[in-house]
Design an enzyme around this catalytic site. Structure first.
Site, mmCIF file in Angstrom:
data_model
loop_
_atom_site.group_PDB
_atom_site.id
_atom_site.type_symbol
_atom_site.label_atom_id
_atom_site.label_comp_id
_atom_site.label_asym_id
_atom_site.label_seq_id
_atom_site.Cartn_x
_atom_site.Cartn_y
_atom_site.Cartn_z
ATOM 1 N N LYS A 1 -0.930 16.967 -8.333
ATOM 2 C CA LYS A 1 0.117 16.930 -9.355
ATOM 3 C C LYS A 1 0.974 18.198 -9.335
ATOM 4 O O LYS A 1 2.170 18.154 -9.612
ATOM 5 C CB LYS A 1 -0.499 16.709 -10.734
ATOM 6 C CG LYS A 1 -1.092 15.306 -10.910
ATOM 7 C CD LYS A 1 -0.035 14.228 -10.705
ATOM 8 C CE LYS A 1 -0.577 12.842 -10.941
ATOM 9 N NZ LYS A 1 0.466 11.788 -10.809
ATOM 10 N N TYR B 1 -7.010 16.354 -8.071
ATOM 11 C CA TYR B 1 -5.955 15.805 -8.919
ATOM 12 C C TYR B 1 -4.923 16.871 -9.285
ATOM 13 O O TYR B 1 -3.717 16.646 -9.177
ATOM 14 C CB TYR B 1 -6.569 15.211 -10.181
ATOM 15 C CG TYR B 1 -5.580 14.480 -11.061
ATOM 16 C CD1 TYR B 1 -5.141 13.203 -10.719
ATOM 17 C CD2 TYR B 1 -5.099 15.057 -12.233
ATOM 18 C CE1 TYR B 1 -4.243 12.518 -11.517
ATOM 19 C CE2 TYR B 1 -4.196 14.382 -13.039
ATOM 20 C CZ TYR B 1 -3.772 13.114 -12.682
ATOM 21 O OH TYR B 1 -2.880 12.447 -13.483
ATOM 22 N N ASP C 1 0.882 -1.157 0.000
ATOM 23 C CA ASP C 1 0.000 0.000 0.000
ATOM 24 C C ASP C 1 0.924 1.212 0.000
ATOM 25 O O ASP C 1 1.570 1.504 1.010
ATOM 26 C CB ASP C 1 -0.894 0.004 1.234
ATOM 27 C CG ASP C 1 -1.788 1.244 1.327
ATOM 28 O OD1 ASP C 1 -1.613 2.181 0.519
ATOM 29 O OD2 ASP C 1 -2.644 1.280 2.227
ATOM 30 N N VAL C 2 1.018 1.890 -1.139
ATOM 31 C CA VAL C 2 2.023 2.953 -1.282
ATOM 32 C C VAL C 2 1.734 4.167 -0.408
ATOM 33 O O VAL C 2 2.590 5.046 -0.270
ATOM 34 C CB VAL C 2 2.171 3.385 -2.755
ATOM 35 C CG1 VAL C 2 2.653 2.220 -3.610
ATOM 36 C CG2 VAL C 2 0.866 3.965 -3.300
ATOM 37 N N ASN D 1 4.894 5.858 -9.850
ATOM 38 C CA ASN D 1 3.846 5.870 -10.868
ATOM 39 C C ASN D 1 2.438 5.790 -10.304
ATOM 40 O O ASN D 1 1.471 5.982 -11.038
ATOM 41 C CB ASN D 1 4.082 4.710 -11.843
ATOM 42 C CG ASN D 1 3.104 4.712 -12.994
ATOM 43 O OD1 ASN D 1 3.100 5.613 -13.820
ATOM 44 N ND2 ASN D 1 2.235 3.699 -13.028
ATOM 45 N N LEU E 1 -8.605 11.023 -20.780
ATOM 46 C CA LEU E 1 -8.073 12.095 -19.948
ATOM 47 C C LEU E 1 -8.973 13.314 -19.942
ATOM 48 O O LEU E 1 -9.256 13.899 -18.912
ATOM 49 C CB LEU E 1 -6.666 12.482 -20.429
ATOM 50 C CG LEU E 1 -5.976 13.574 -19.602
ATOM 51 C CD1 LEU E 1 -5.733 13.065 -18.187
ATOM 52 C CD2 LEU E 1 -4.657 13.960 -20.242
#
Length: 256
Positions: free
Chosen positions: A149, A145, A53-54, A80, A182
């Site tokens: 980012k 998002y 689990d990152v 990623n 996207l």
């Protein structure tokens, strides 16, 4: 590597394995990782799959422990992992907001904190953080998002400067391979007025946006995955002591 076992992550894993690089896969889907690991081994490289689990500190610590126990070192880190929840800002729950930012930003901090000391200790390392065109511009419904980012881009630039004298280079890479998922638009679709801000003049279409890209068109997965131009360019940046933490993708090489 922290993949959602597909797309850019899978392409990167296969490209690295084809060059004889041993690959560590870190994700929650053990079955998917096992399948990718078998593909890597078929190319003659070694693969290690670690259920991770990152967003969890202890899970990343375990990833570091298992990676070093198996291979002894790490040369390349590709961050990623990422998710996107699209909705108006007033409809977000705090849990959703935190989930996007923990997955897209906090996971990168945890992974870098775990593996940077290994790279610094030997004076060599390559860190590639998958940022996004949304770290420069945005669209409606992308508050979480785009925030994540933009934060990741800032993290990348700061870390690049921090590690520039240690032989460790850090860049943000992003690509658009399928405009419809996207943007919710076809290639010739019209982007919402003002969506690109003032930094990317174009004719209002997705194709027009591509024409403002670093290479004048959308990148293909294999081009990003192969990292064909990145290592040499990174080495030149380090030799100049730049360590800028630039992104490789849509915007001009030294756009701020």
């Amino acid at each position: 590597m922290k993949p959602s076992i597909g797309g850019v992550a899978l392409a990167c894993a296969m490209a690295l394995a084809a060059e004889g690089v041993n690959v560590v896969l870190a994700a929650r889907d053990e079955a998917a990782m096992a399948e990718v690991a078998s593909q890597i081994e078929a190319l003659g490289a070694q693969a290690l799959a670690v259920k991770t689990d990152v967003t969890d500190e202890a899970s990343i610590e375990n990833l570091q422990k298992e990676t070093l126990a198996r291979f002894g070192t790490v040369d390349i880190l590709i961050n990623n992992a990422g998710i996107n929840i699209r909705k108006p800002v007033h409809e977000f729950t705090l849990e959703e907001w935190r989930r996007v930012n923990d997955t897209n930003v906090t996971s990168v901090f945890l992974a870098c904190r775990a593996f940077v000391p290994v790279m610094k200790g030997k004076g060599y390392g390559r860190i590639i953080n998958m940022t996004s065109i949304m770290s420069h511009i945005s669209l409606p419904g992308r508050t979480a998002y785009s925030t994540s980012k933009a934060a990741l881009l800032g993290f990348t630039r700061a870390l690049a400067l921090e590690l520039a004298t240690d032989g460790v280079t850090v860049v943000g890479g992003h690509t658009v391979t399928a405009p419809e998922p996207l943007y919710g638009l076809a290639d010739t679709g019209t982007l919402p007025a003002g969506a690109m801000g003032e930094t990317l003049p174009h004719d209002g279409t997705v194709t027009g946006l591509y024409q403002q890209a670093f290479v004048g068109r959308e990148a293909e997965l294999h081009q990003l995955a192969a990292l064909e131009e990145i290592p040499a360019e990174l080495d030149r940046e380090v030799e100049r002591g730049a360590g800028r933490g630039d992104t490789v993708g849509h915007l001009p090489r030294h756009a701020e």
